[in-house]
Enzyme design. Structure first.
Site, PDB file in Angstrom:
ATOM      1  N   GLU A  93      -5.877  20.133 -15.191  1.00  0.00           N
ATOM      2  CA  GLU A  93      -5.877  21.490 -15.749  1.00  0.00           C
ATOM      3  C   GLU A  93      -5.631  21.439 -17.253  1.00  0.00           C
ATOM      4  O   GLU A  93      -4.894  20.591 -17.749  1.00  0.00           O
ATOM      5  CB  GLU A  93      -4.796  22.327 -15.051  1.00  0.00           C
ATOM      6  CG  GLU A  93      -5.190  22.600 -13.606  1.00  0.00           C
ATOM      7  CD  GLU A  93      -4.126  23.324 -12.786  1.00  0.00           C
ATOM      8  OE1 GLU A  93      -4.485  23.881 -11.747  1.00  0.00           O
ATOM      9  OE2 GLU A  93      -2.949  23.322 -13.171  1.00  0.00           O
ATOM     10  N   CYS A 106      -3.675  23.400 -24.562  1.00  0.00           N
ATOM     11  CA  CYS A 106      -2.698  22.519 -23.933  1.00  0.00           C
ATOM     12  C   CYS A 106      -3.496  21.603 -23.021  1.00  0.00           C
ATOM     13  O   CYS A 106      -4.149  22.067 -22.088  1.00  0.00           O
ATOM     14  CB  CYS A 106      -1.692  23.351 -23.153  1.00  0.00           C
ATOM     15  SG  CYS A 106      -0.554  22.357 -22.173  1.00  0.00           S
ATOM     16  N   CYS A 113       1.118  12.784 -12.175  1.00  0.00           N
ATOM     17  CA  CYS A 113       2.138  12.204 -13.062  1.00  0.00           C
ATOM     18  C   CYS A 113       3.016  11.259 -12.266  1.00  0.00           C
ATOM     19  O   CYS A 113       3.290  11.503 -11.094  1.00  0.00           O
ATOM     20  CB  CYS A 113       2.992  13.322 -13.672  1.00  0.00           C
ATOM     21  SG  CYS A 113       4.085  12.736 -14.987  1.00  0.00           S
ATOM     22  N   CYS A 117      10.313  14.250 -12.764  1.00  0.00           N
ATOM     23  CA  CYS A 117      11.187  15.311 -13.257  1.00  0.00           C
ATOM     24  C   CYS A 117      11.315  16.363 -12.147  1.00  0.00           C
ATOM     25  O   CYS A 117      10.303  16.860 -11.636  1.00  0.00           O
ATOM     26  CB  CYS A 117      10.618  15.939 -14.528  1.00  0.00           C
ATOM     27  SG  CYS A 117      10.383  14.724 -15.846  1.00  0.00           S
ATOM     28  N   CYS A 120       9.510  20.000 -12.341  1.00  0.00           N
ATOM     29  CA  CYS A 120       8.118  20.132 -12.797  1.00  0.00           C
ATOM     30  C   CYS A 120       7.148  20.061 -11.620  1.00  0.00           C
ATOM     31  O   CYS A 120       7.235  19.153 -10.790  1.00  0.00           O
ATOM     32  CB  CYS A 120       7.812  19.017 -13.798  1.00  0.00           C
ATOM     33  SG  CYS A 120       6.118  19.065 -14.407  1.00  0.00           S
ATOM     34  N   CYS A 338       4.318  26.006 -18.872  1.00  0.00           N
ATOM     35  CA  CYS A 338       4.872  24.649 -18.837  1.00  0.00           C
ATOM     36  C   CYS A 338       5.385  24.313 -17.451  1.00  0.00           C
ATOM     37  O   CYS A 338       6.144  25.070 -16.854  1.00  0.00           O
ATOM     38  CB  CYS A 338       6.093  24.539 -19.746  1.00  0.00           C
ATOM     39  SG  CYS A 338       5.746  24.589 -21.461  1.00  0.00           S
TER      40      CYS A 338
HETATM   41  N1  SAH Z   1       5.144  14.470 -19.816  1.00  0.00           N
HETATM   42  C1  SAH Z   1       5.289  15.219 -21.034  1.00  0.00           C
HETATM   43  C2  SAH Z   1       4.368  16.412 -21.156  1.00  0.00           C
HETATM   44  C3  SAH Z   1       4.198  17.325 -19.959  1.00  0.00           C
HETATM   45  S1  SAH Z   1       5.392  18.548 -19.595  1.00  0.00           S
HETATM   46  C4  SAH Z   1       6.728  15.629 -21.227  1.00  0.00           C
HETATM   47  O1  SAH Z   1       7.536  15.360 -20.340  1.00  0.00           O
HETATM   48  O2  SAH Z   1       7.047  16.152 -22.280  1.00  0.00           O
HETATM   49  C5  SAH Z   1       5.401  19.712 -20.901  1.00  0.00           C
HETATM   50  C6  SAH Z   1       6.769  20.387 -21.066  1.00  0.00           C
HETATM   51  O3  SAH Z   1       7.049  21.304 -19.981  1.00  0.00           O
HETATM   52  C7  SAH Z   1       7.918  19.400 -21.067  1.00  0.00           C
HETATM   53  O4  SAH Z   1       8.839  19.740 -22.079  1.00  0.00           O
HETATM   54  C8  SAH Z   1       8.552  19.627 -19.703  1.00  0.00           C
HETATM   55  O5  SAH Z   1       9.884  19.196 -19.661  1.00  0.00           O
HETATM   56  C9  SAH Z   1       8.367  21.108 -19.529  1.00  0.00           C
HETATM   57  N2  SAH Z   1       8.467  21.586 -18.159  1.00  0.00           N
HETATM   58  C10 SAH Z   1       8.184  20.934 -17.020  1.00  0.00           C
HETATM   59  N3  SAH Z   1       8.400  21.727 -15.952  1.00  0.00           N
HETATM   60  C11 SAH Z   1       8.840  22.906 -16.434  1.00  0.00           C
HETATM   61  C12 SAH Z   1       9.189  24.166 -15.819  1.00  0.00           C
HETATM   62  N4  SAH Z   1       9.133  24.323 -14.508  1.00  0.00           N
HETATM   63  N5  SAH Z   1       9.549  25.180 -16.638  1.00  0.00           N
HETATM   64  C13 SAH Z   1       9.574  25.026 -17.980  1.00  0.00           C
HETATM   65  N6  SAH Z   1       9.233  23.886 -18.602  1.00  0.00           N
HETATM   66  C14 SAH Z   1       8.884  22.841 -17.847  1.00  0.00           C
END
Ligand code: SAH
Length: 346
Positions: A93, A106, A113, A117, A120, A338
């Protein structure tokens, strides 16, 4: 049948050599290169300054692997989420985010991935593969077209904050950025590009050594190892001290301030000790903070902290002369914000 080669795997010199080997002029290589990258051609037939014979010859020798925007969902705030089909049928996406003075793409760097985390949605998809540089570039071209169509101007910014961890697909991401910034591609300034990483110290040092000119964002979310490790298991193998060391190295080499992305969750990192730890961490490396809204994903049990806790963060950071922005999420209603990219429509 012999599998035809993807023509975009060839450099400009290789294309020029190919034409010479065909007893044609080397500058044909430049023409084709321009079609493939600057003009984003997806078929040889579009290359109208080549003869029909040349186009047929190319067709017989190569394919142009390219992405297809499979479905587009538009949010009521104008954000568009694209489900992008790759040449092998996998889906990633990308998101187009318009605002008053800019339009931002974006983009994804991997299918799924490998990091886990806990907050996410992408983490719930298994990592299938890295994207090639042209698949990353194509996402930018597709959102640039949307920008021209919906906003009447070209794309102004790019963030590598889609699916995947860009620093685990280092070479392809850098190659894509090289093309995006090159005069032979989109000629975009690297200062308009931000790569967001979970924070891999060795790779951050490599970026600094490679002299990159784009911006770096790190998903911090906590400056206390115990708390961060719970949310981001990668912190167990590369902890905050190692991350800090790499970021200090980054600053010395690039003179660029790092942006920390930070979500404040209720009961997890919304107390004074969390704020104090963040302030102390930020003081050790030139940095600014983006507090991002938490976008709930199914059944994860996390909640965004109360507004008062976020206000307290902002006041304390500002009192300590640390720049802080509170970012509102875009495209939440279509799961485009995000951490919400999870191929739900696919
Ligand atoms: N792998 C990279 C980029 C992808 S995530 C990274 O970790 O930075 C992009 C951003 O969204 C990151 O800052 C991540 O921590 C944040 N993110 C992930 N899940 C989220 C959620 N449920 N709500 C808000 N931000 C989130």
């Amino acid at each position: 049948m012999i599998k035809k080669q993807d023509i975009r795997a060839l450099s400009k010199d290789e294309l020029r050599d190919f034409f010479v080997a065909q007893k044609d002029k080397s500058f044909r290589g430049n023409q084709v290169y321009e079609w493939l990258w600057k003009k984003g051609a997806h078929t040889f037939d579009e290359m109208t300054n080549l003869s029909k014979d040349t186009r047929n010859m190319l067709e017989a020798s190569f394919v142009i692997n390219h992405i297809e925007v499979d479905t587009m969902q538009q949010s009521n705030d104008g954000t568009i989420k694209n489900a992008v089909r790759l040449h092998d049928g996998l889906i990633v996406e990308s998101v187009f985010i318009p605002s008053k003075n800019r339009t931002t793409a974006c983009v994804s760097s991997q299918v799924g991935c490998s990091l886990d985390c806990t907050f996410c949605a992408t983490a719930r998809l298994k990592k299938m593969r890295n994207l090639n540089s042209d698949e990353i570039y194509d996402q930018v071209i597709a959102t640039d077209k949307q920008s021209r169509f919906y906003q009447d101007h070209k794309l102004s910014n790019i963030v590598f904050m889609g699916m995947g961890e860009p620093l685990l697909n280092y070479n392809n991401v850098l190659k894509a950025i090289e093309m995006i910034t090159s005069d032979e591609g989109l000629a975009m300034s690297p200062s308009r590009i931000t790569l967001s990483t979970v924070g891999l110290p060795k790779m951050i040092k490599k970026l600094a050594d490679d002299g990159v000119k784009f911006n770096l964002a790190v998903s911090l979310h906590s400056a206390i190892d115990e708390v961060r490790s719970k949310m981001m298991p990668i912190n167990e193998s590369s902890n905050l001290a190692e991350l800090l060391d790499a970021l200090q190295y980054w600053f010395v080499k690039t003179k660029k301030t790092v942006t920390f992305e930070y979500v404040v969750w209720k009961g997890i990192n919304d107390k004074k000790k969390d704020i104090d730890a963040l302030v102390a961490y930020c003081k050790k490396v030139p940095s600014k903070i983006n507090i991002i809204e938490y976008n709930a994903i199914e059944e994860d049990g996390f909640k965004q902290a109360d507004a008062s806790a976020i206000d307290y963060y902002v006041r304390t950071l500002e009192k300590n002369n640390i720049t802080v922005n509170v970012r509102r999420s875009r495209g939440k209603d279509i799961d485009a914000a995000c951490g919400q990219l999870a191929n739900k429509q696919a």
